[in-house]
Design an enzyme around this catalytic site. Structure first.
Site, short mmCIF file in Angstrom:
data_model
loop_
_atom_site.label_atom_id
_atom_site.label_comp_id
_atom_site.label_asym_id
_atom_site.label_seq_id
_atom_site.Cartn_x
_atom_site.Cartn_y
_atom_site.Cartn_z
CG LEU A 1 -35.72 21.47 -23.69
CD1 LEU A 1 -36.01 20.00 -23.35
CD2 LEU A 1 -36.90 22.08 -24.43
CG ASP A 2 -29.61 19.57 -22.04
OD1 ASP A 2 -29.65 20.03 -20.89
OD2 ASP A 2 -29.36 18.38 -22.29
N PRO A 3 -29.70 23.59 -24.07
CG PRO A 3 -28.08 25.20 -23.54
CD PRO A 3 -28.62 23.87 -23.10
#
Length: 318
Positions: free
Chosen positions: A48-50
């Site tokens: 999950l992207d930052p």
């Protein structure tokens, strides 16, 4: 002959369904959870992207053997697309590369949505973890290279409008493994002739887990007992982990997609030694490429069933 070092941490197993906050990377989140639980081993099921928040399923101990089954599960995202700008990263992080004064109507968007339902071809973002000639696309992009990333098949179960405004639209999508929501925003913006990028992204479900399973970092930290002077770890002693361990979901929950075979304690002992056993019971499958065996409700192994024999492939501690 070199001696194998003793494993550090507890042999705890199970799934922790973290509600990852914006700004925290997936690897950072796994490290945090591993440290809090003092676990021997940890991993996550789907990056999950930052800049994204929401569900990051984290596997501890033996549960890491079940990660592929969760990665293959359907996912639900709620996301906002800001219209009028395309960005290099297809989200808020990158610089603006294209602009438009055009804004789509809700009717325009609804007319477009059927094109994105079912099995579609999708090109991943330039800033993605896709490997090109052995290198990550985002590493090449950061070096200023523009690479050709081949389109690939992804599956979209549904794509709904939640709310529409003048400059942005909120959607909810249910999709399969490998789908890039950032690519959805980019492609819809191009098809609508107005450009677009992700302004907010939250993952709310990863099958078989739901938002009811969410645990926040704050809840985990609140479950920490006080650290005594001189202690290196946040706690010592099995009893002091009780509050944290209560957040874990049983490892077997990740395998609900597989046929379930109940076996005896005797058969479980044989399987844990790597031996096949006869599958008994009126409803027991005779053939299955993959199935999981349980004894007294506890996961014993994942394996194949051939001619009525369960043959273990991955064995779990008792």
């Amino acid at each position: 002959m070199a001696r194998r070092g003793k494993k550090k941490g507890r042999p705890i197993s199970g799934w922790l369904i973290l509600d990852k906050p914006v700004g925290m990377g997936s690897t950072e989140a796994v490290s945090k959870v591993k440290w809090l639980f003092q676990a021997e081993k940890a991993g996550h099921a789907g990056t999950l992207d930052p800049l994204a928040s929401g569900m990051l399923p984290i596997a501890l101990g033996d549960a890491t053997k079940t990660v592929p089954y969760v990665q293959d599960g359907a996912k639900i995202y709620r996301f906002a697309v800001a219209w009028g700008e395309e960005r290099s990263t297809d989200d808020l992080e990158g610089p603006v590369t294209k602009t438009s004064e055009t804004r789509p109507s809700e009717a325009d968007i609804r007319a477009l949505l059927p094109n994105y339902i079912g099995v579609i071809m999708q090109t991943p973002p330039q800033f993605s973890a896709i490997k090109i000639a052995g290198e990550r696309a985002y590493d090449l992009a950061r070096e200023g290279e523009t690479v050709e990333i081949p389109a690939r098949e992804v599956e979209i179960g549904r794509l709904d409008i939640v709310e529409h405004g003048a400059d942005r639209t909120i959607f909810e999508v249910e999709c399969g493994k490998g789908t890039y929501v950032r690519s959805l925003a980019r492609d819809m913006g191009r098809d609508l002739g107005c450009f677009g990028h992700i302004a907010d992204l939250r993952r709310t479900e990863v099958d078989p887990f739901t938002s009811e399973d969410f645990v926040t970092v704050a809840e985990l930290e609140a479950a920490l007992p006080p650290v005594s002077e001189g202690e290196d770890a946040p706690f010592s002693g099995v009893d002091r982990f009780a509050a944290l361990d209560a957040f874990l979901i049983d490892t077997a929950a990740a395998l609900e997609c597989l046929p379930q075979v109940a076996i005896s304690d005797e058969a479980a002992s044989k399987i844990r030694l790597g031996n096949p056993v006869i599958v008994r019971g009126r409803d027991a499958p005779v053939e299955a490429e993959e199935a999981c065996a349980t004894a007294r409700g506890k996961l014993v192994a994942i394996g194949a069933i051939e001619q009525g024999m369960f043959k273990p492939k991955r064995v779990f501690a008792g």
